[in-house]
Design an enzyme around this catalytic site. Sequence first.
Site, PDB file in Angstrom:
ATOM      1  CD  GLU A 311      44.117  40.419  44.496  1.00 38.60           C
ATOM      2  OE1 GLU A 311      43.669  41.708  44.691  1.00 38.60           O
ATOM      3  OE2 GLU A 311      44.207  39.521  45.369  1.00 38.60           O
ATOM      4  CG  HIS A 335      49.187  46.080  46.790  1.00 35.34           C
ATOM      5  ND1 HIS A 335      49.790  45.458  47.837  1.00 35.34           N
ATOM      6  CD2 HIS A 335      48.205  45.256  46.584  1.00 35.34           C
ATOM      7  CE1 HIS A 335      48.975  44.601  48.230  1.00 35.34           C
ATOM      8  NE2 HIS A 335      47.974  44.644  47.656  1.00 35.34           N
ATOM      9  CD  GLU A 336      45.634  45.863  43.786  1.00 36.75           C
ATOM     10  OE1 GLU A 336      45.405  44.389  43.896  1.00 36.75           O
ATOM     11  OE2 GLU A 336      45.551  46.221  44.796  1.00 36.75           O
ATOM     12  CG  HIS A 339      47.891  40.706  44.565  1.00 41.86           C
ATOM     13  ND1 HIS A 339      47.998  39.834  45.693  1.00 41.86           N
ATOM     14  CD2 HIS A 339      47.373  41.861  45.232  1.00 41.86           C
ATOM     15  CE1 HIS A 339      47.638  40.216  46.854  1.00 41.86           C
ATOM     16  NE2 HIS A 339      47.094  41.746  46.391  1.00 41.86           N
ATOM     17  CD  GLU A 358      46.174  41.209  50.151  1.00 44.82           C
ATOM     18  OE1 GLU A 358      46.945  42.198  49.681  1.00 44.82           O
ATOM     19  OE2 GLU A 358      45.322  40.934  49.098  1.00 44.82           O
ATOM     20  CG  ASP A 416      34.863  41.165  53.437  1.00 48.02           C
ATOM     21  OD1 ASP A 416      35.837  41.095  52.934  1.00 48.02           O
ATOM     22  OD2 ASP A 416      33.846  41.549  52.529  1.00 48.02           O
ATOM     23  CE1 TYR A 424      46.765  44.472  51.645  1.00 51.93           C
ATOM     24  CE2 TYR A 424      45.284  43.868  53.373  1.00 51.93           C
ATOM     25  CZ  TYR A 424      45.347  44.119  52.076  1.00 51.93           C
ATOM     26  OH  TYR A 424      44.265  44.083  51.248  1.00 51.93           O
TER      27      TYR A 424
HETATM   28  N1  BES Z   1      43.004  41.784  47.190  1.00 53.79           N
HETATM   29  C1  BES Z   1      42.820  43.146  47.977  1.00 53.79           C
HETATM   30  C2  BES Z   1      41.584  43.823  48.127  1.00 53.79           C
HETATM   31  C3  BES Z   1      40.696  42.777  48.810  1.00 53.79           C
HETATM   32  C4  BES Z   1      41.148  42.053  49.882  1.00 53.79           C
HETATM   33  C5  BES Z   1      39.465  42.707  48.497  1.00 53.79           C
HETATM   34  C6  BES Z   1      40.371  41.339  50.893  1.00 53.79           C
HETATM   35  C7  BES Z   1      38.657  41.948  49.241  1.00 53.79           C
HETATM   36  C8  BES Z   1      38.903  41.382  50.486  1.00 53.79           C
HETATM   37  C9  BES Z   1      43.959  44.044  47.043  1.00 53.79           C
HETATM   38  O1  BES Z   1      44.857  43.610  46.669  1.00 53.79           O
HETATM   39  C10 BES Z   1      44.483  45.218  48.014  1.00 53.79           C
HETATM   40  O2  BES Z   1      45.007  44.921  48.896  1.00 53.79           O
HETATM   41  N2  BES Z   1      44.017  46.493  47.898  1.00 53.79           N
HETATM   42  C11 BES Z   1      44.635  47.477  48.785  1.00 53.79           C
HETATM   43  C12 BES Z   1      45.736  48.170  48.020  1.00 53.79           C
HETATM   44  C13 BES Z   1      46.655  48.657  48.917  1.00 53.79           C
HETATM   45  C14 BES Z   1      47.408  47.720  49.824  1.00 53.79           C
HETATM   46  C15 BES Z   1      47.888  49.204  48.210  1.00 53.79           C
HETATM   47  C16 BES Z   1      43.575  48.463  48.949  1.00 53.79           C
HETATM   48  O3  BES Z   1      42.444  48.338  48.500  1.00 53.79           O
HETATM   49  O4  BES Z   1      43.631  49.588  49.780  1.00 53.79           O
HETATM   50 ZN    ZN Z   2      46.306  43.210  47.921  1.00 54.05          ZN
END
Ligand code: BES
Ligand code: ZN
Length: 651
Positions: A311, A335-336, A339, A358, A416, A424
Amino acid sequence: MFSKILKGPIMKAGATFVLSCIVLKMLHKVYYTKRVDLSKIPIDHSSFSNIHEVTTENYHLDLFIDFSEKKLVGSIMLDMKTLKDSVNTIYLDSKLLNIKNVIFKGEKIPFQIEKVPNGQALGDKLTINLPEQLKKNVSFTLVVEYETVSNTLDSSALNWLEPMQTFDKKLPYFYTQSEPIYSRTIAPMQDSPSVKSFYSARIKVAKEFNVFMSANKTGEFSDGLFSYYNFKQDIRIPSYLLAIVAGGISRYSISERTGVISEPSQLVLCAKDLEDLEKYIQSIENYLFEYVWGVYNIVVLPPSFPYGGMENPLLTFVNPSIITGDKSNVAVAIHEIAHSWAGNLVTCNNWSNFWLNEGITVFLERKVIKELYGEKNYQLDILLENISLCESIKNLGEEHSYTSLQPFFGDLKNPDDAFSKIPYEKGFQFLLYLENTIGEEVFRGFLRFFMRKFSYKSVDTDDFIESFKEYMEQKLGKPQAESIFTKILWDEWLKKPGYPPKQLDIKVEDFDEAKVLAGKFINEKEEENSILEKYLSYPANLKIIFLQNIYERNEIIPTETLNVLTDRFMLNEEKNKEISFVWFKICIKNKFMKNIKHVEEFLGSTGRMKFVNPLYVELNRIDPYLANQIYEKLKMLYHPIAREVIKKKLA
Ligand code: BES
Ligand code: ZN
């Protein structure tokens, strides 16, 4: 005469306009700047910076993107302010950076790069010794000259791609992934989500390339050899939202404030799948309040991008796997967009509060799904993702701190490591539980209140609980609010590890039917034709449920059955990667080795960790040698962050 009559009111209107602009601008500054309350600065186990003593108001990046050496070269200018008396040491986060000089008031000053024992995951502590002691509330500027160090062994925000790894195969490509703790590999800074700063940048790059950042472009010129781009972000953002992309890319405008950026050959395809961005934004604006960022662009990156989406403000990054031609994966875009409120406006203040980013985002995303695609799709999403949630909890173990909504990571751990479906989906289910407890409209009132109150700030879980109480008291009066508040299972939801304390109370006929169909498919050979017909009539989410149920079966699936899935269901030819992913999990789990080259092909076609990580884990379980062999062959196709995670899983 005529002109005189007109001039008076016009000049007056003009003066009023200019004046109100100035007042608005001043208010804007006060509003956005009013912040730092020392008692509210959290402990951030993921940063080496002394965030309790000093904060970054603004920074400016002056960088050359050097494609031939695969490095960034230049400087960062940090406008900082002390939060305490007697500050004379500044600690910054820095990883894989070659620091050349630190400049204070025009003079080079001493600094050290400190390796913290067992702290490699967080990088180095850049220690800067100021020549004087600063009092509280003193503003000062540091300039750090540096360049990045290419290293394929450590995780870094930077992904340098060869032309072969792009769609158009003409130019190299470069992009960053800062969340959660990798902006420190782009520039030395206070890399904590509790610090929110304005930023600007001047980026130099060979003239063939186009550059975008998570900021507004304010200028662009070329000297024949190089292009220079200026950017400015005038809303405070946390470091993890810093983003740069450079490549042979261009922008296609979809609506007045939305657009898509990709390589030219992909533009039209992407614009088609993403044509409803404006609708998604409006849907959340109606639920909450106005979108404050101005424009909204989505960059469709090359396949190595390790996430579905990221996002970055004004510049969401997405994986090309979400472009399917039938909009079946647009939930990622929704989703993005969500955010833009949860996360980007109201930000978790350390990575133990990540569920606030999230969980609330998933909640908003599903409000849009419900409004635009109906109750049934909304419920199917919840049930489908609940399967992944349960899988995550089972894999981690019910007692594991990472299954809690506020996981603990001290010990210099990379946040991470804790990444999973828990923030989520357990986060979403908690919000759904609150909504069911107080009613949809009251809950919406609370979310609006909470999001407004903490816009441009960083928050923790206690802020969430306290403002819930505050809102309920305002709304219902103290006694009634109190009686509701005390009935809520706060600790069970927010502190305890394990499965959600309350089961989902949702039933969807199609969901159960797809489950039953999977059972039939395994047990009743003679029904094959009718099952195939039914399967083909399913939308993507029901196909996934059907296959997931086959995957979860305890018995070994016979080869003839897997042959049917290959030859008649044509699963090797499937275009939707969400479906292929479950299919290849089935193949590996059941040692369907004949299909291994398709698995390998899939693993080479995408770097999205949601797909590749579990497949490597599954492969490693049945044949570690093969898993390593495939990984060694494909690893350079992945982002450095993905490489590090997969390497750990295969070790
Ligand atoms: N912000 C996250 C991606 C992220 C999380 C990057 C933690 C690094 C560390 C992003 O918004 C996300 O949640 N992406 C999901 C989308 C899905 C839940 C619709 C993905 O990448 O799968
Ligand atoms: Zn996210």
